[in-house]
Design a protein around this motif. Structure first.
Motif, PDB file in Angstrom:
ATOM      1  N   UNK A 123      29.160  -2.970  -1.542  1.00 34.89           N
ATOM      2  CA  UNK A 123      30.379  -2.182  -1.376  1.00 34.89           C
ATOM      3  C   UNK A 123      31.500  -2.616  -2.315  1.00 34.89           C
ATOM      4  N   UNK A 124      31.164  -3.429  -3.316  1.00 33.23           N
ATOM      5  CA  UNK A 124      32.216  -3.971  -4.172  1.00 33.23           C
ATOM      6  C   UNK A 124      31.642  -4.420  -5.511  1.00 33.23           C
ATOM      7  N   UNK A 163      41.124  -2.582 -21.106  1.00 34.70           N
ATOM      8  CA  UNK A 163      40.042  -1.592 -21.181  1.00 34.70           C
ATOM      9  C   UNK A 163      38.720  -2.328 -21.012  1.00 34.70           C
ATOM     10  N   UNK A 164      37.894  -1.864 -20.095  1.00 35.42           N
ATOM     11  CA  UNK A 164      36.594  -2.490 -19.883  1.00 35.42           C
ATOM     12  C   UNK A 164      35.619  -2.048 -20.966  1.00 35.42           C
ATOM     13  N   UNK A 165      34.704  -2.938 -21.317  1.00 35.44           N
ATOM     14  CA  UNK A 165      33.710  -2.544 -22.310  1.00 35.44           C
ATOM     15  C   UNK A 165      32.678  -1.618 -21.680  1.00 35.44           C
ATOM     16  N   UNK A 166      31.921  -0.947 -22.507  1.00 35.21           N
ATOM     17  CA  UNK A 166      30.990   0.085 -22.045  1.00 35.21           C
ATOM     18  C   UNK A 166      29.927  -0.494 -21.109  1.00 35.21           C
ATOM     19  N   UNK A 172      29.159  -0.964 -13.351  1.00 42.19           N
ATOM     20  CA  UNK A 172      29.882  -0.536 -12.152  1.00 42.19           C
ATOM     21  C   UNK A 172      29.408   0.843 -11.720  1.00 42.19           C
ATOM     22  N   UNK A 173      29.141   1.726 -12.688  1.00 39.27           N
ATOM     23  CA  UNK A 173      28.621   3.060 -12.367  1.00 39.27           C
ATOM     24  C   UNK A 173      27.290   2.957 -11.632  1.00 39.27           C
ATOM     25  N   UNK A 174      26.446   2.000 -12.047  1.00 36.40           N
ATOM     26  CA  UNK A 174      25.160   1.776 -11.394  1.00 36.40           C
ATOM     27  C   UNK A 174      25.373   1.280  -9.958  1.00 36.40           C
ATOM     28  N   UNK A 175      26.326   0.363  -9.792  1.00 30.60           N
ATOM     29  CA  UNK A 175      26.604  -0.177  -8.459  1.00 30.60           C
ATOM     30  C   UNK A 175      27.174   0.911  -7.543  1.00 30.60           C
ATOM     31  N   UNK A 189      32.561   8.677  -8.869  1.00 28.41           N
ATOM     32  CA  UNK A 189      31.854   7.841  -9.834  1.00 28.41           C
ATOM     33  C   UNK A 189      32.171   8.318 -11.240  1.00 28.41           C
ATOM     34  N   UNK A 190      31.847   7.476 -12.220  1.00 31.57           N
ATOM     35  CA  UNK A 190      32.035   7.847 -13.611  1.00 31.57           C
ATOM     36  C   UNK A 190      31.122   9.020 -13.962  1.00 31.57           C
ATOM     37  N   UNK A 191      31.599   9.880 -14.830  1.00 33.49           N
ATOM     38  CA  UNK A 191      30.806  11.023 -15.273  1.00 33.49           C
ATOM     39  C   UNK A 191      29.947  10.587 -16.452  1.00 33.49           C
ATOM     40  N   UNK A 192      28.826   9.950 -16.153  1.00 37.16           N
ATOM     41  CA  UNK A 192      27.950   9.447 -17.205  1.00 37.16           C
ATOM     42  C   UNK A 192      26.527   9.304 -16.669  1.00 37.16           C
ATOM     43  N   UNK A 193      25.599   9.215 -17.577  1.00 42.52           N
ATOM     44  CA  UNK A 193      24.200   8.983 -17.192  1.00 42.52           C
ATOM     45  C   UNK A 193      24.074   7.563 -16.655  1.00 42.52           C
ATOM     46  N   UNK A 194      23.346   7.418 -15.551  1.00 37.89           N
ATOM     47  CA  UNK A 194      23.173   6.102 -14.930  1.00 37.89           C
ATOM     48  C   UNK A 194      21.853   5.502 -15.408  1.00 37.89           C
ATOM     49  N   UNK A 195      21.895   4.423 -16.189  1.00 37.22           N
ATOM     50  CA  UNK A 195      20.655   3.804 -16.663  1.00 37.22           C
ATOM     51  C   UNK A 195      20.038   2.912 -15.585  1.00 37.22           C
TER      52      UNK A 195
END
Length: 277
Positions: A123-124, A163-166, A172-175, A189-195
């Motif tokens: 959760x974090x 600014x966080x790196x990619x 974080x997007x994965x979490x 969540x971020x609007x991006x593909x989750x690897x």
């Protein structure tokens, strides 16, 4: 006769007032529903739905807003009512927010805290020795809390911290994705593909599998079993049940559904590798 007429007119007035108030309430309800639908469309677990800042923003805040990008950590005054703000201890009313989405005139993100509420590991996200009183160069561990997202008006912006790196943003997007899968609902969540990475845990057909590698367009997995030694590096805990990885058998899947991801690896080297054949 006159009394009857007056009573008749009063009843009509009461009826008209009731219709007016009903219309007002319906209008409020419709606005609230539209706001909720708006947030649901972006997959948001917004906890301050309907909040609108009463404060007008300054030119310098608009300038900062124009320079903010998704993935930035931005110090903002807590986007809550003045009444709630007064209940927050001094020094905690302004805190970093991880910006996940950017709207036309608002930001969407998660609050960071150095003394977070009790949260499970999924959760974090923890920033080690970061994000605390950056202007005075003092640092502490800080936690991004996934359980509640905020709409942040421009008037609450203070300054951009960093600014966080990619790689960090994608982690974080994965979490966040794993958290959403465990909770069984869409969240901001971020609007991006989750690897996916080696060491990620998936729930497939009521069993748990450790992703090892992709080979010949297929996904090689090891099954996770209940139990395990607490000091064993193969050990991990999910839903408070200790589990370990059985490296004796390899399972192959044609595809992996990201919606089955329930645990993400941070440093897969910390997990024991299978023995060499």
């Amino acid at each position: 006769m006159n009394k009857n007429i007056m009573g008749y007119f009063k009843s009509i007035q009461t009826f008209i007032r009731s219709l007016f108030y009903k219309q007002q309430e319906q209008t409020k309800q419709n606005k609230c529903t539209l706001q909720q639908e708006k947030y649901l469309k972006i997959g948001a677990n917004i906890c301050n739905i309907g909040f609108k800042s009463k404060h007008a923003y300054e030119d310098w805040q608009e300038d900062i807003f124009n320079h903010i990008s998704v993935g930035d950590l931005v110090y903002c005054t807590m986007p809550v009512t003045d009444k709630v703000l007064k209940t927050i201890p001094e020094g905690h009313t302004t805190r970093p927010f991880l910006i996940v989405r950017k709207g036309k005139d608002e930001l969407y993100g998660y609050a960071c805290a150095t003394h977070p509420k009790p949260l499970r590991s999924y959760e974090k996200h923890i920033f080690i020795n970061e994000v605390y009183d950056s202007q005075n160069a003092r640092y502490k561990d800080s936690v991004v809390q996934f359980d509640c997202a905020y709409v942040i008006p421009i008037a609450h912006i203070q300054y951009i911290y960093k600014e966080l790196d990619e790689y960090c943003v994608r982690q974080i997007a994965r979490e966040l994705k794993a958290y959403a899968n465990i909770r069984g609902k869409a969240i901001l969540n971020f609007d991006m593909e989750i690897p996916i990475h080696k060491g990620d845990i998936f729930k497939i057909n009521k069993s748990y599998y450790y992703f090892n590698e992709k080979k010949d367009h297929k996904y090689e997995m090891y099954k996770c079993v209940n139990g395990g030694d607490l000091i064993d590096s193969k050990y991990f805990r999910f839903k408070n049940i200790p589990r370990s990885i059985d490296f004796s058998n390899t399972y192959t899947f044609e595809d992996l559904d990201i919606n089955n991801l329930i645990e993400v690896s941070c440093e897969y080297s910390m997990v024991a590798e299978p023995p060499n054949p």
